[in-house]
Design a protein around this motif. Structure first.
Motif, PDB file in Angstrom:
ATOM      1  N   LYS A  65      34.470  22.040 -41.472  1.00  0.00           N
ATOM      2  CA  LYS A  65      35.572  22.072 -42.432  1.00  0.00           C
ATOM      3  C   LYS A  65      36.898  22.429 -41.784  1.00  0.00           C
ATOM      4  O   LYS A  65      36.954  23.209 -40.843  1.00  0.00           O
ATOM      5  CB  LYS A  65      35.279  23.081 -43.548  1.00  0.00           C
ATOM      6  N   ASP A 123      20.561  33.587 -49.704  1.00  0.00           N
ATOM      7  CA  ASP A 123      21.802  33.297 -50.428  1.00  0.00           C
ATOM      8  C   ASP A 123      23.010  33.659 -49.566  1.00  0.00           C
ATOM      9  O   ASP A 123      23.924  34.358 -49.991  1.00  0.00           O
ATOM     10  CB  ASP A 123      21.834  34.053 -51.764  1.00  0.00           C
ATOM     11  N   TYR A 125      25.482  32.090 -48.753  1.00  0.00           N
ATOM     12  CA  TYR A 125      26.644  31.257 -49.075  1.00  0.00           C
ATOM     13  C   TYR A 125      26.917  31.400 -50.553  1.00  0.00           C
ATOM     14  O   TYR A 125      26.057  31.825 -51.318  1.00  0.00           O
ATOM     15  CB  TYR A 125      26.374  29.780 -48.754  1.00  0.00           C
ATOM     16  N   GLN A 126      28.108  31.069 -50.971  1.00  0.00           N
ATOM     17  CA  GLN A 126      28.401  31.016 -52.407  1.00  0.00           C
ATOM     18  C   GLN A 126      29.055  29.673 -52.681  1.00  0.00           C
ATOM     19  O   GLN A 126      28.395  28.743 -53.078  1.00  0.00           O
ATOM     20  CB  GLN A 126      29.272  32.195 -52.816  1.00  0.00           C
ATOM     21  N   CYS A 127      30.348  29.536 -52.363  1.00  0.00           N
ATOM     22  CA  CYS A 127      30.979  28.226 -52.599  1.00  0.00           C
ATOM     23  C   CYS A 127      30.514  27.214 -51.569  1.00  0.00           C
ATOM     24  O   CYS A 127      30.534  26.015 -51.823  1.00  0.00           O
ATOM     25  CB  CYS A 127      32.498  28.351 -52.607  1.00  0.00           C
ATOM     26  N   GLY A 128      30.111  27.668 -50.373  1.00  0.00           N
ATOM     27  CA  GLY A 128      29.567  26.786 -49.348  1.00  0.00           C
ATOM     28  C   GLY A 128      30.584  26.224 -48.377  1.00  0.00           C
ATOM     29  O   GLY A 128      30.212  25.576 -47.404  1.00  0.00           O
ATOM     30  N   TYR A 129      31.864  26.458 -48.601  1.00  0.00           N
ATOM     31  CA  TYR A 129      32.874  25.849 -47.733  1.00  0.00           C
ATOM     32  C   TYR A 129      32.754  26.337 -46.290  1.00  0.00           C
ATOM     33  O   TYR A 129      32.830  25.550 -45.354  1.00  0.00           O
ATOM     34  CB  TYR A 129      34.284  26.138 -48.273  1.00  0.00           C
ATOM     35  N   CYS A 130      32.547  27.621 -46.097  1.00  0.00           N
ATOM     36  CA  CYS A 130      32.473  28.178 -44.742  1.00  0.00           C
ATOM     37  C   CYS A 130      31.084  28.069 -44.134  1.00  0.00           C
ATOM     38  O   CYS A 130      30.902  28.320 -42.949  1.00  0.00           O
ATOM     39  CB  CYS A 130      32.897  29.648 -44.751  1.00  0.00           C
ATOM     40  N   THR A 131      30.098  27.694 -44.935  1.00  0.00           N
ATOM     41  CA  THR A 131      28.701  27.761 -44.517  1.00  0.00           C
ATOM     42  C   THR A 131      28.382  26.977 -43.251  1.00  0.00           C
ATOM     43  O   THR A 131      27.686  27.499 -42.374  1.00  0.00           O
ATOM     44  CB  THR A 131      27.767  27.352 -45.679  1.00  0.00           C
ATOM     45  N   CYS A 177      34.293  34.506 -44.789  1.00  0.00           N
ATOM     46  CA  CYS A 177      33.656  34.045 -46.032  1.00  0.00           C
ATOM     47  C   CYS A 177      34.493  34.612 -47.174  1.00  0.00           C
ATOM     48  O   CYS A 177      34.440  35.803 -47.451  1.00  0.00           O
ATOM     49  CB  CYS A 177      32.222  34.536 -46.125  1.00  0.00           C
ATOM     50  N   ARG A 178      35.254  33.754 -47.815  1.00  0.00           N
ATOM     51  CA  ARG A 178      36.126  34.238 -48.887  1.00  0.00           C
ATOM     52  C   ARG A 178      35.329  34.711 -50.098  1.00  0.00           C
ATOM     53  O   ARG A 178      35.839  35.430 -50.940  1.00  0.00           O
ATOM     54  CB  ARG A 178      37.126  33.142 -49.265  1.00  0.00           C
ATOM     55  N   CYS A 179      34.075  34.276 -50.204  1.00  0.00           N
ATOM     56  CA  CYS A 179      33.237  34.712 -51.326  1.00  0.00           C
ATOM     57  C   CYS A 179      32.581  36.067 -51.050  1.00  0.00           C
ATOM     58  O   CYS A 179      32.015  36.669 -51.951  1.00  0.00           O
ATOM     59  CB  CYS A 179      32.160  33.679 -51.620  1.00  0.00           C
TER      60      CYS A 179
END
Length: 197
Positions: A65, A123, A125-131, A177-179
């Protein structure tokens, strides 16, 4: 002092510019062969193209990303010859002849990499963008620890590096990780490290 890799890249860029004189302001194009996820790709790109843009825009591998585009968030992390690199900070032409692994090359939905499995289980990850960047970094971090490469928090440089939450957190600090799934990421990595034993 300029390092050997940087000097080689500057020499390559200079040679391309001299070999392809262009109109003022027009991009200088060059051919580059990149080995990504075990496959060779021949591209003709602007010499200023970052590895991240080559992966996303030219090879359509969009797992890595574009987060900050300044090497501060880690969302673009890939593995180059097994080492983690922010792909937004390296030019594509600097990576010719190296083995580049993106999140797409670690595993598939049918055959997940152990780190991918652990991120799902814990779990991580949350939004997954940084995953994707987190997983690529996680794989490399465990390799660094296994190889005995110390970090800023390694307590004794005369002893083997041991896996700890502090080691993982320090080494993963370049991946934001912003989440806020950090504790779950540490749990996932700890599980994978235990399996690798």
């Amino acid at each position: 002092m300029v390092g050997g890799g940087t000097l080689a890249a500057l020499t390559a860029v200079s040679a391309v510019v001299q070999a392809q004189p262009s109109l003022a302001g027009a991009p200088a194009l060059t051919k580059v062969s990149l080995t990504v996820n075990g496959q060779s790709h021949d591209l003709e790109i602007d010499i200023r193209t970052t590895l991240l843009d080559a992966l996303r825009e030219h090879l359509h591998l969009t797992g890595s990303k574009k987060g900050c585009d300044h090497g501060q968030c880690g969302a673009c992390t890939v593995l180059i010859d097994g080492r983690r690199v922010n792909s937004c900070l390296t030019l594509a032409i600097m990576n010719e002849g190296m083995e580049i692994t993106t999140i797409e090359g670690l595993g598939t939905p049918e055959n997940l990499h152990p780190m991918q499995e652990a991120f799902i289980k814990h779990d991580g990850y949350q939004c997954g963008y940084c995953t994707p960047g987190q997983i690529c970094s996680g794989v490399a971090v465990l390799g660094e620890i296994k190889a005995g490469i110390p970090s800023h928090v390694t307590p004794d440089l005369t002893q083997p590096v041991t896996l700890s939450d502090a080691e993982i957190r320090e080494r993963m600090s370049g991946n934001i990780c912003r989440c806020g799934a950090y504790s779950n990421i540490v749990e996932a990595m700890t599980e994978v490290a235990g399996r690798q034993g």
